[in-house]
Design a protein around this motif. Sequence first.
Motif, PDB file in Angstrom:
ATOM      1  N   SER A  79      -0.456  -0.223 -26.325  1.00 60.82           N
ATOM      2  CA  SER A  79      -0.370   1.234 -26.465  1.00 60.82           C
ATOM      3  C   SER A  79       0.827   1.612 -27.327  1.00 60.82           C
ATOM      4  CB  SER A  79      -0.231   1.900 -25.104  1.00 60.82           C
ATOM      5  OG  SER A  79      -1.429   1.804 -24.387  1.00 60.82           O
ATOM      6  N   LEU A  80       1.958   0.972 -27.050  1.00 59.94           N
ATOM      7  CA  LEU A  80       3.172   1.292 -27.806  1.00 59.94           C
ATOM      8  C   LEU A  80       3.010   0.946 -29.282  1.00 59.94           C
ATOM      9  CD1 LEU A  80       5.770   0.193 -25.147  1.00 59.94           C
ATOM     10  CD2 LEU A  80       5.690   2.452 -26.215  1.00 59.94           C
ATOM     11  N   ILE A  81       2.403  -0.205 -29.550  1.00 57.53           N
ATOM     12  CA  ILE A  81       2.147  -0.580 -30.949  1.00 57.53           C
ATOM     13  C   ILE A  81       1.285   0.495 -31.603  1.00 57.53           C
ATOM     14  CG2 ILE A  81       0.881  -2.240 -32.393  1.00 57.53           C
ATOM     15  CD1 ILE A  81       1.928  -4.452 -30.475  1.00 57.53           C
ATOM     16  N   ASN A  82       0.286   0.946 -30.864  1.00 55.33           N
ATOM     17  CA  ASN A  82      -0.567   2.024 -31.362  1.00 55.33           C
ATOM     18  C   ASN A  82       0.256   3.286 -31.643  1.00 55.33           C
ATOM     19  OD1 ASN A  82      -3.009   3.277 -32.044  1.00 55.33           O
ATOM     20  ND2 ASN A  82      -3.208   4.121 -29.979  1.00 55.33           N
ATOM     21  N   GLY A  83       1.188   3.592 -30.741  1.00 55.85           N
ATOM     22  CA  GLY A  83       2.050   4.759 -30.913  1.00 55.85           C
ATOM     23  C   GLY A  83       2.896   4.655 -32.174  1.00 55.85           C
ATOM     24  N   TYR A  84       3.503   3.497 -32.385  1.00 59.81           N
ATOM     25  CA  TYR A  84       4.311   3.302 -33.602  1.00 59.81           C
ATOM     26  C   TYR A  84       3.440   3.453 -34.855  1.00 59.81           C
ATOM     27  CZ  TYR A  84       8.235   1.613 -30.824  1.00 59.81           C
ATOM     28  OH  TYR A  84       9.273   1.520 -29.942  1.00 59.81           O
ATOM     29  N   CYS A  85       2.242   2.858 -34.797  1.00 64.43           N
ATOM     30  CA  CYS A  85       1.338   2.950 -35.955  1.00 64.43           C
ATOM     31  C   CYS A  85       0.971   4.402 -36.240  1.00 64.43           C
ATOM     32  CB  CYS A  85       0.076   2.129 -35.712  1.00 64.43           C
ATOM     33  SG  CYS A  85       0.369   0.347 -35.703  1.00 64.43           S
ATOM     34  N   LYS A  86       0.643   5.142 -35.173  1.00 57.32           N
ATOM     35  CA  LYS A  86       0.250   6.544 -35.329  1.00 57.32           C
ATOM     36  C   LYS A  86       1.380   7.341 -35.960  1.00 57.32           C
ATOM     37  CE  LYS A  86      -3.810   7.516 -33.500  1.00 57.32           C
ATOM     38  NZ  LYS A  86      -4.241   6.287 -32.859  1.00 57.32           N
ATOM     39  N   ALA A 119       6.191  -1.380 -35.247  1.00 61.98           N
ATOM     40  CA  ALA A 119       4.982  -1.940 -34.634  1.00 61.98           C
ATOM     41  C   ALA A 119       4.958  -3.461 -34.840  1.00 61.98           C
ATOM     42  CB  ALA A 119       3.739  -1.300 -35.235  1.00 61.98           C
ATOM     43  N   ARG A 120       5.202  -3.876 -36.067  1.00 61.99           N
ATOM     44  CA  ARG A 120       5.194  -5.314 -36.388  1.00 61.99           C
ATOM     45  C   ARG A 120       6.265  -6.042 -35.588  1.00 61.99           C
ATOM     46  NH1 ARG A 120       3.581  -6.090 -42.732  1.00 61.99           N
ATOM     47  NH2 ARG A 120       2.434  -7.914 -42.047  1.00 61.99           N
ATOM     48  N   HIS A 121       7.410  -5.390 -35.487  1.00 54.33           N
ATOM     49  CA  HIS A 121       8.522  -6.007 -34.772  1.00 54.33           C
ATOM     50  C   HIS A 121       8.179  -6.218 -33.304  1.00 54.33           C
ATOM     51  CE1 HIS A 121      12.484  -5.981 -32.708  1.00 54.33           C
ATOM     52  NE2 HIS A 121      12.695  -6.905 -33.629  1.00 54.33           N
ATOM     53  N   LEU A 122       7.602  -5.166 -32.701  1.00 55.43           N
ATOM     54  CA  LEU A 122       7.213  -5.266 -31.298  1.00 55.43           C
ATOM     55  C   LEU A 122       6.136  -6.336 -31.103  1.00 55.43           C
ATOM     56  CD1 LEU A 122       7.522  -4.181 -28.432  1.00 55.43           C
ATOM     57  CD2 LEU A 122       5.886  -2.386 -28.961  1.00 55.43           C
ATOM     58  N   PHE A 123       5.213  -6.382 -32.048  1.00 53.81           N
ATOM     59  CA  PHE A 123       4.124  -7.371 -32.005  1.00 53.81           C
ATOM     60  C   PHE A 123       4.704  -8.792 -31.975  1.00 53.81           C
ATOM     61  CE2 PHE A 123       0.792  -9.899 -34.216  1.00 53.81           C
ATOM     62  CZ  PHE A 123      -0.240  -9.692 -33.325  1.00 53.81           C
ATOM     63  N   GLN A 124       5.754  -9.000 -32.756  1.00 54.04           N
ATOM     64  CA  GLN A 124       6.410 -10.317 -32.796  1.00 54.04           C
ATOM     65  C   GLN A 124       7.206 -10.554 -31.498  1.00 54.04           C
ATOM     66  OE1 GLN A 124       5.872 -12.772 -35.026  1.00 54.04           O
ATOM     67  NE2 GLN A 124       6.978 -13.879 -33.418  1.00 54.04           N
ATOM     68  N   GLU A 125       7.929  -9.509 -31.118  1.00 50.81           N
ATOM     69  CA  GLU A 125       8.821  -9.619 -29.960  1.00 50.81           C
ATOM     70  C   GLU A 125       8.070  -9.994 -28.675  1.00 50.81           C
ATOM     71  OE1 GLU A 125      11.732  -6.347 -29.783  1.00 50.81           O
ATOM     72  OE2 GLU A 125      11.384  -6.386 -27.610  1.00 50.81           O
ATOM     73  N   ILE A 126       6.925  -9.376 -28.447  1.00 47.10           N
ATOM     74  CA  ILE A 126       6.195  -9.684 -27.205  1.00 47.10           C
ATOM     75  C   ILE A 126       5.696 -11.129 -27.225  1.00 47.10           C
ATOM     76  CG2 ILE A 126       5.548  -7.303 -26.698  1.00 47.10           C
ATOM     77  CD1 ILE A 126       2.784  -7.850 -27.803  1.00 47.10           C
ATOM     78  N   GLN A 127       5.388 -11.634 -28.416  1.00 54.56           N
ATOM     79  CA  GLN A 127       4.944 -13.023 -28.491  1.00 54.56           C
ATOM     80  C   GLN A 127       6.114 -13.965 -28.204  1.00 54.56           C
ATOM     81  OE1 GLN A 127       1.736 -13.800 -31.632  1.00 54.56           O
ATOM     82  NE2 GLN A 127       2.640 -11.852 -32.277  1.00 54.56           N
ATOM     83  N   ASP A 128       7.298 -13.578 -28.672  1.00 50.10           N
ATOM     84  CA  ASP A 128       8.488 -14.384 -28.370  1.00 50.10           C
ATOM     85  C   ASP A 128       8.731 -14.426 -26.875  1.00 50.10           C
ATOM     86  OD1 ASP A 128       8.709 -14.687 -31.055  1.00 50.10           O
ATOM     87  OD2 ASP A 128      10.283 -13.165 -31.315  1.00 50.10           O
ATOM     88  N   LYS A 129       8.365 -13.301 -26.206  1.00 46.87           N
ATOM     89  CA  LYS A 129       8.539 -13.232 -24.752  1.00 46.87           C
ATOM     90  C   LYS A 129       7.486 -14.038 -24.012  1.00 46.87           C
ATOM     91  CE  LYS A 129      10.399  -8.594 -23.949  1.00 46.87           C
ATOM     92  NZ  LYS A 129       9.959  -7.270 -23.500  1.00 46.87           N
ATOM     93  N   GLY A 130       6.481 -14.508 -24.752  1.00 52.61           N
ATOM     94  CA  GLY A 130       5.450 -15.314 -24.120  1.00 52.61           C
ATOM     95  C   GLY A 130       4.173 -14.558 -23.796  1.00 52.61           C
ATOM     96  N   LEU A 131       4.135 -13.279 -24.178  1.00 53.49           N
ATOM     97  CA  LEU A 131       2.890 -12.527 -23.970  1.00 53.49           C
ATOM     98  C   LEU A 131       1.916 -12.865 -25.092  1.00 53.49           C
ATOM     99  CD1 LEU A 131       4.057  -8.964 -22.873  1.00 53.49           C
ATOM    100  CD2 LEU A 131       2.499 -10.455 -21.633  1.00 53.49           C
ATOM    101  N   ILE A 132       0.650 -12.974 -24.722  1.00 51.49           N
ATOM    102  CA  ILE A 132      -0.355 -13.338 -25.710  1.00 51.49           C
ATOM    103  C   ILE A 132      -1.164 -12.116 -26.116  1.00 51.49           C
ATOM    104  CG2 ILE A 132      -2.383 -14.769 -26.143  1.00 51.49           C
ATOM    105  CD1 ILE A 132      -1.098 -16.737 -24.048  1.00 51.49           C
ATOM    106  N   PRO A 133      -1.042 -11.704 -27.389  1.00 54.58           N
ATOM    107  CA  PRO A 133      -1.816 -10.548 -27.843  1.00 54.58           C
ATOM    108  C   PRO A 133      -3.305 -10.855 -27.728  1.00 54.58           C
ATOM    109  CG  PRO A 133      -0.282 -11.305 -29.543  1.00 54.58           C
ATOM    110  CD  PRO A 133      -0.303 -12.345 -28.480  1.00 54.58           C
ATOM    111  N   ASN A 134      -4.097  -9.884 -27.390  1.00 55.30           N
ATOM    112  CA  ASN A 134      -5.542 -10.098 -27.346  1.00 55.30           C
ATOM    113  C   ASN A 134      -6.204  -9.348 -28.494  1.00 55.30           C
ATOM    114  OD1 ASN A 134      -5.636  -7.426 -26.544  1.00 55.30           O
ATOM    115  ND2 ASN A 134      -5.741  -7.951 -24.374  1.00 55.30           N
ATOM    116  N   ILE A 135      -7.520  -9.337 -28.485  1.00 51.85           N
ATOM    117  CA  ILE A 135      -8.245  -8.773 -29.628  1.00 51.85           C
ATOM    118  C   ILE A 135      -7.914  -7.289 -29.827  1.00 51.85           C
ATOM    119  CG2 ILE A 135     -10.367  -8.347 -28.273  1.00 51.85           C
ATOM    120  CD1 ILE A 135     -10.073  -9.313 -32.017  1.00 51.85           C
ATOM    121  N   ILE A 136      -7.621  -6.596 -28.732  1.00 49.86           N
ATOM    122  CA  ILE A 136      -7.309  -5.169 -28.870  1.00 49.86           C
ATOM    123  C   ILE A 136      -5.944  -4.993 -29.523  1.00 49.86           C
ATOM    124  CG2 ILE A 136      -6.952  -3.003 -27.607  1.00 49.86           C
ATOM    125  CD1 ILE A 136      -9.059  -3.907 -25.631  1.00 49.86           C
ATOM    126  N   THR A 137      -4.984  -5.836 -29.141  1.00 52.31           N
ATOM    127  CA  THR A 137      -3.664  -5.777 -29.763  1.00 52.31           C
ATOM    128  C   THR A 137      -3.786  -6.042 -31.271  1.00 52.31           C
ATOM    129  OG1 THR A 137      -3.037  -6.998 -27.767  1.00 52.31           O
ATOM    130  CG2 THR A 137      -1.275  -6.422 -29.302  1.00 52.31           C
TER     131      THR A 137
END
Length: 576
Positions: A337-344, A351-369
Amino acid sequence: MNCPRLRLRYYSTSHFNQRIMHLKHASGATKVDDALQVFDEMLQRQPPPSIIQFNQLITVVVKTRHYSTALSLYKQMKLMGIPTDLYAMNISINCHCRLNQVTYAFAILATIFKQGQPPSLTTYNTLINGLVLADRVVEAVEMFKKLLREKLCEPNPITFGTIINGLCKVGYTSKALELLRFMEASSCKPCVAQYNTIIGSLCKDKMVDDALQLFANMTEKGVLADVITYNSLVQGLCNFGRETEAAKMLIDMEKEGLSPTVNTFNILVNAFCKQGSVKDAELAVQSMVRRGLHPDVITYNALIDGYCLRGEIDEAENVLDGMVERDIVPNIITYSSLINGYCKNKRIDEARHLFQEIQDKGLIPNIITYSTMLQGLFQSGNPAAAREFFNEMQTKGQTPSLCTYRILFYGMCKNSQCSDALALFRSLGSEELMKDIVLYNILIDGCSKCGKPNLGMDLFDELSSKGLKPTVWTYTVMIPVYFQEGLLEKGKELVRRMEENGCLPDRVTYCVIVQELLKKNEPREAENFLKEMLSRGFFPDSSTFSMVLHLIPNVGKDSRLRSIFQKLTSEERMAE
DNA sequence: ATAGGGTTAG
C-alpha cells in the motif's frame, strides 16, 4: 531399565490426559511437534493408553490442519497393533476428505462395513462434507437422498447444513433456501448455522435485502443471531455502499447483547476507507478501542491503504508509526500500500527504495507488490525502466497476473507503444487474457490514444468471436476510434446501439461524444447529446464544460439548457 | 473424542 525411553512407560493415564488438555489450549509453532512427542511416549507405554486418548491427541493435530501427519499417526498405531475404533475411522475419513482424497475416505467406509459395524451419522456427514469440499455437490446431494431413501440414518441439522452449504457453494442459493424451509416445517429445526450459510451466500450474490429478510424471519422463529450472522450482514451492506446501515447493524447487535469483534470493525473500517472517507474509518477505530478491542494488522492496513489511495502519504506514514509503536508488525500488504502511495505521489525513488528495503528485511514481495511497482514506473514516465522491471520480475519467478498485464499494456499504450503492446498480446496467446474485456478496453483505448484507430476497430470486431460482451467502457472508448476514422455516423449510432444492447451510456460516454463532436465542428449535434445527457441527470465534467462554453455560441437557444448552464456557471464562479 | 456456518487488508 534406566533407559529414559523405557521409564516413560510408567507414566499414568492421567499424566497423558493432562498433557493432551494442555496441548488443546496451547498455541504456537511447537504445538504439532509437542503433540508428536506425546504421541511417541503414548505409543511406548505398556499397556497402551486407551483409544480415546489417542483420538483426542490426534484431534489436536487435525485442528492444526496437519492432516497427513494425523493419518501417519494412525498408521503407526496400526503397525504397533493398537486397535482403532469408529471414532478413529471417522477422524481418518475427515483427514482424507481435507486432503482431497475422497476415494480413500470411501475406502474406509467400505472397511467399516466389512468389519460388520454400522457407520454412524458422523461418518455420513463427514463423507457428504468431503464431496462438497471436492466440489462434487451433485454426488453429495445423491448421497443425502440415498440416506433418506434407504433410512440408513436419521439426518440431523449438520447433515442438512452440509448440503445447504454445498448448494450455496455452487450458486444454488434458492435451492438451499428451499431445503431450509423444509427443515423449518420438519422436526429437524434449523439452527443459526444453517441460516448463516444462506445469509452469507445471499450477501455474496448481492441480494443483501433478501439476506436481511431471512435474518428477520429467523429472529421471528426464535433463532438468535450470533456474531457470524451480524458480520455477514455488515459485510453484505458494506459491499453495497450501505455503510451507514452497516454501522447501525453494529449498534443493533450490541443491543442484543452480542459484542462486535475486531473483524466486525475491520469490515466497517475497510468499507469507509474504500469509499474514501478515512475520517469515518478513524472514528470506527476509535470506537473499537473504546470497547476494549485492539486494532490488528488488518485494521492498520486498511487505514494505510485508505490514505494512500487519497495520496495522503504523510498520514499513511503516521499510521505506520502508530502500529509499530503498538508492536503490530507491518507485512507485505502494508508495504505494498505504501509503495502504491509513493507512486501515486510521483515519489518513485522512495517507492523503489522501500521496495528494496523490505527485501533487505527479509520480506518477499508478491505479484501485487511487483505490479504496483510496475505501475509506478510507467506513471513516472519511464517505460524503459518499467519494461526492464517486468522482465526482471519474471526471472525472479513471479508469474504476471491478469492485473499485471492490464498495467503493462496500459502503460505501454500510454507511452505510444500500442503496436508493441498488441504484438505482445498476440504472441502470448493466453486464453485468460483473451477472455478479459477490461484488457480489450485498455488496448482499444490505447490504440486510439496512439492514433491507430484501425487497430482499435480490429480489436472491437473480434470481440463477438471471442464470446466477449462489450461494456459501457468498451462502447465509450470506441467513439473516438470511429471519430478518428471520420466515421461520425457510426460513432453516434454506437451510442444508440449500446443502449439497445443493454448498456446505458454513462456520464463519461456523454462527455466523450460531446467532446468528439465539438472537435469535429458539429456544435448542433453536440448540443443534442448534451441535452440528452442533462435530461438523464448527468453533468459535464470540467473539460467538457469549458469546451462547450467555448465552442457552442449562445449555448442553448433552448431555455432549459440555458437555465441549467447559467446555474452551472454561477456555481462555478462561487467555487472560485 | 469424530461431522456443519464467516476471515474482513495490498
